[in-house]
Design a protein around this motif. Structure first.
Motif, PDB file in Angstrom:
ATOM      1  N   SER A 357      83.769  50.526  38.376  1.00 29.98           N
ATOM      2  CA  SER A 357      83.670  51.042  37.008  1.00 29.98           C
ATOM      3  C   SER A 357      84.562  50.290  36.031  1.00 29.98           C
ATOM      4  O   SER A 357      84.723  50.737  34.883  1.00 29.98           O
ATOM      5  CB  SER A 357      84.030  52.534  36.983  1.00 29.98           C
ATOM      6  N   ILE A 361      85.525  51.051  31.974  1.00 27.52           N
ATOM      7  CA  ILE A 361      86.898  51.311  31.534  1.00 27.52           C
ATOM      8  C   ILE A 361      87.326  50.282  30.488  1.00 27.52           C
ATOM      9  O   ILE A 361      88.012  50.618  29.513  1.00 27.52           O
ATOM     10  CB  ILE A 361      87.849  51.306  32.747  1.00 27.52           C
ATOM     11  N   ALA A 392      91.642  46.584  32.767  1.00 24.19           N
ATOM     12  CA  ALA A 392      90.821  47.526  33.528  1.00 24.19           C
ATOM     13  C   ALA A 392      90.797  47.159  35.009  1.00 24.19           C
ATOM     14  O   ALA A 392      90.841  48.041  35.883  1.00 24.19           O
ATOM     15  CB  ALA A 392      89.399  47.552  32.958  1.00 24.19           C
ATOM     16  N   ILE A 478      93.640  57.279  30.675  1.00 23.29           N
ATOM     17  CA  ILE A 478      92.397  56.991  31.410  1.00 23.29           C
ATOM     18  C   ILE A 478      92.632  57.140  32.911  1.00 23.29           C
ATOM     19  O   ILE A 478      91.793  57.699  33.642  1.00 23.29           O
ATOM     20  CB  ILE A 478      91.902  55.570  31.076  1.00 23.29           C
ATOM     21  N   TYR A 482      90.518  59.570  35.237  1.00 25.15           N
ATOM     22  CA  TYR A 482      89.725  58.919  36.284  1.00 25.15           C
ATOM     23  C   TYR A 482      90.672  58.397  37.371  1.00 25.15           C
ATOM     24  O   TYR A 482      90.972  57.208  37.429  1.00 25.15           O
ATOM     25  CB  TYR A 482      88.914  57.758  35.713  1.00 25.15           C
ATOM     26  N   GLY A 485      89.457  55.513  39.423  1.00 26.44           N
ATOM     27  CA  GLY A 485      88.920  54.379  38.681  1.00 26.44           C
ATOM     28  C   GLY A 485      87.408  54.316  38.736  1.00 26.44           C
ATOM     29  O   GLY A 485      86.815  53.273  38.465  1.00 26.44           O
ATOM     30  N   VAL A 487      83.816  55.957  37.316  1.00 28.12           N
ATOM     31  CA  VAL A 487      83.087  56.800  36.370  1.00 28.12           C
ATOM     32  C   VAL A 487      81.774  57.184  37.063  1.00 28.12           C
ATOM     33  O   VAL A 487      80.813  56.410  37.071  1.00 28.12           O
ATOM     34  CB  VAL A 487      82.831  56.051  35.052  1.00 28.12           C
TER      35      VAL A 487
END
Length: 569
Positions: A357, A361, A392, A478, A482, A485, A487
């Motif tokens: 993801s 991110i 990210a 974030i 999450y 990591g 989504v």
């Protein structure tokens, strides 16, 4: 001679037999990371083929004991290649000027072939210049200026524009002069032994100056570089051992001391610092400096002489960037396809660490940065989409570590950790990434490491440090929402950001700043007020007056206001 050719596997074994030493490396050119030329093994033998040919005081053949030492080092590397599983078809031995001009070059190469089974690729002068130039192109996300390579026996100069995987240089190639670090040292020593040595040195200086000026004209710079030369000045990109040594000496005398990034590639200085020849020569003679051997220190007066000539001959040079790229890096870069060459080296280096993801991110982080409007505010150009993707990618690398170790390991990852060997990353990107990742974990560093953090901030602008703090605080938010990591449902994400510049912020409502709107799921455990409030406060704290970069009264900072919108869908 063709230097291209797709490898049978991603592993390449390469030997670069230069004038001042022999470099051995095994690189993994897997498509996703190849742009950063990741190295899985490297070694070096301090065998100077140039010095060996002058061991009697005058140039002669490469001595047999030197040949024997070279053969032993190559046989060791052959074992290393076998241990790593490098296909024999992917092993190349490249030789340049010192081998090409040796009196016994043919015999030297024959002995190596008999002992190892390897043919030596003896690069013609024009191919050597081209591959060396590609080494410079590999060392940065883009190149736009003059390029010089300082070897042991010679130095070359050309111009280069490299961007999006395309490399342009002068159609005349590069101009070569017999002013390498070792050659100049020998020549200056011979002059010192003469009567009227000062006059002879002056004559040599004028001769070199005229040659560089003529080369500059003959290279026929494109209009874009000529305009830069007239307005703001040119950037000079330097490669080769002699210049790298000069770079490390400048690094040791940097205003930020000790300099926080122990990597020469990407280090840069302004002209006024580059030409501190007297000070740097004194340092080399009197002090022990990181990465400066006795042999390299002995060559410093010759390099200083060359630097003085260069600055006088080409006053349009205003900025200097040092690079690690040479024949080895140029050869590997040449094997890459155009699409891979066009990748940002930072993004290529971090790709292996990202979750599935990471693209999502990175989009979140990009949405958190306000765009342009009529307010007199801006985001530094260093915060590019590839940089945000790198953040990210690296955000979760240190999740398995104990809490007290995460910030420190994250800070060091771009400097001496996971990305230390990644090729082509600028020092500003390394410093910014280190600061963002350390802030992402929100754990105070122990005092010695706090000093390292401060020194990283000192090599950046206050604006860059502020936005690094802002992104780091958002990465914390974030990461909490999450934690893996991942989504899972991109159609119904837990977070959606939008940011804009806004008036009327601050305690008295008199300041311009950032309004960040965070849209999140109402019936989601990870986005309840209890789960998010502490992280939101960290984001807003970045913009408080007491946290301005450079001090409360005169430092840089803008207010940050976060609006939370909780929705059912």
């Amino acid at each position: 001679m063709s230097l291209r050719g797709p490898p049978a596997s991603s592993l390449y074994g390469l030997v670069d037999m230069g004038s001042n030493g022999i470099r051995f490396s095994i690189s993994d050119l897997s498509p996703a990371t190849a742009r950063s030329l990741p190295t899985v093994f490297q070694d070096r033998e301090g065998i100077s083929l140039y010095d060996a040919q002058y061991s009697t005081g005058v140039k002669g053949p490469i001595p047999q004991d030197t040949i024997d030492a070279v053969v032993v080092s190559l046989l060791k590397f052959k074992v290393a290649c076998t241990d790593f599983g490098v296909p024999p078809t992917n092993i190349r031995v490249l030789a340049t000027e010192a081998t090409r001009t040796a009196e016994n070059s043919e015999d030297y190469r024959r002995q190596i072939k008999d002992a190892t089974g390897w043919e030596i690729d003896l690069l013609p002068k024009e191919i050597e210049g081209r591959v060396g130039a590609l080494g410079v192109a590999s060392s940065f996300a883009s190149v736009d200026g003059l390029v010089m390579d300082l070897g042991g026996g010679s130095t070359q100069i050309t111009w280069m524009i490299a961007k999006d995987g395309k490399v342009q240089t002068s159609h005349k190639g590069s101009f070569s002069f017999p002013y390498g670090a070792a050659a100049m040292s020998r020549q200056l020593a011979e002059i010192d032994a003469q009567a009227h040595s000062g006059m002879v040195q002056t004559e040599l200086k004028e001769k070199m100056k005229q040659q560089f000026q003529q080369a500059y004209k003959d290279l026929e710079l494109p209009d874009s570089l000529q305009q830069q030369a007239k307005h703001g000045g040119l950037t000079l990109y330097l490669s080769g051992g002699g210049f790298r040594g000069w770079g490390y000496l400048l690094m040791s005398q940097h205003k930020v001391s000790p300099y926080p990034i122990p990597i020469i590639n990407g280090f840069h200085v302004q002209k006024r610092d580059f030409q501190q020849t007297a000070e740097i020569s004194t340092v080399a003679a009197e002090e022990s400096v990181f990465r400066i051997s006795k042999r390299r220190a002995a060559q410093v007066p010759a390099v200083a002489f060359l630097v003085n000539v260069l600055v006088e001959a080409l006053p349009m040079i205003q900025r200097v960037r040092f690079c690690q790229g040479g024949v080895r890096e140029g050869f590997l870069f040449d094997t890459l396809d155009p699409a891979t060459k066009a990748l940002d080296p930072l993004q290529a280096a971090t790709a292996q660490y990202g979750t599935s993801s990471a693209p999502h991110i990175a989009t979140l982080l990009l949405a958190s940065l306000p765009g342009e409007n009529d307010l007199d505010r801006f985001i530094p150009t260093t915060f590019t989409p590839p940089f945000l993707r790198a953040v990210a990618d690296m955000m979760y690398l240190h999740s398995p570590l104990p809490k007290e170790s995460r910030s420190l390991c994250a800070l060091q990852a771009p400097l001496t950790g996971a990305l230390a060997s990644a090729h082509g990353i600028s020092h500003s990107d390394r410093a910014l990434l280190a600061l963002v990742l350390a802030r992402r974990w929100n754990v105070d560093l122990a005092p010695p490491n706090h000093s390292a953090q401060q020194r990283l901030r000192a090599i950046l602008s206050p604006q860059e440090v502020f936005w690094a703090n802002y992104l780091g605080a958002l990465a914390l938010l974030i990461g909490n929402v999450y934690p893996a990591g991942r989504v899972v449902d991109t159609a119904k994400p837990r977070l959606v950001f939008s940011a804009s510049w806004a008036k009327g912020l601050g305690k008295k409502g008199l300041q311009d700043g950032v309004r960040l709107t965070v849209k999140c799921r109402k019936e989601e455990a990870m986005t309840t007020p209890a789960a998010m409030n502490d992280c939101v406060k960290e984001v807003e704290a970045v913009g408080k007056k007491k946290n301005r970069v450079g001090g409360r009264d005169h430092g840089y900072g803008v207010p940050v206001e976060v609006d939370i919108l909780r929705v059912l869908d």
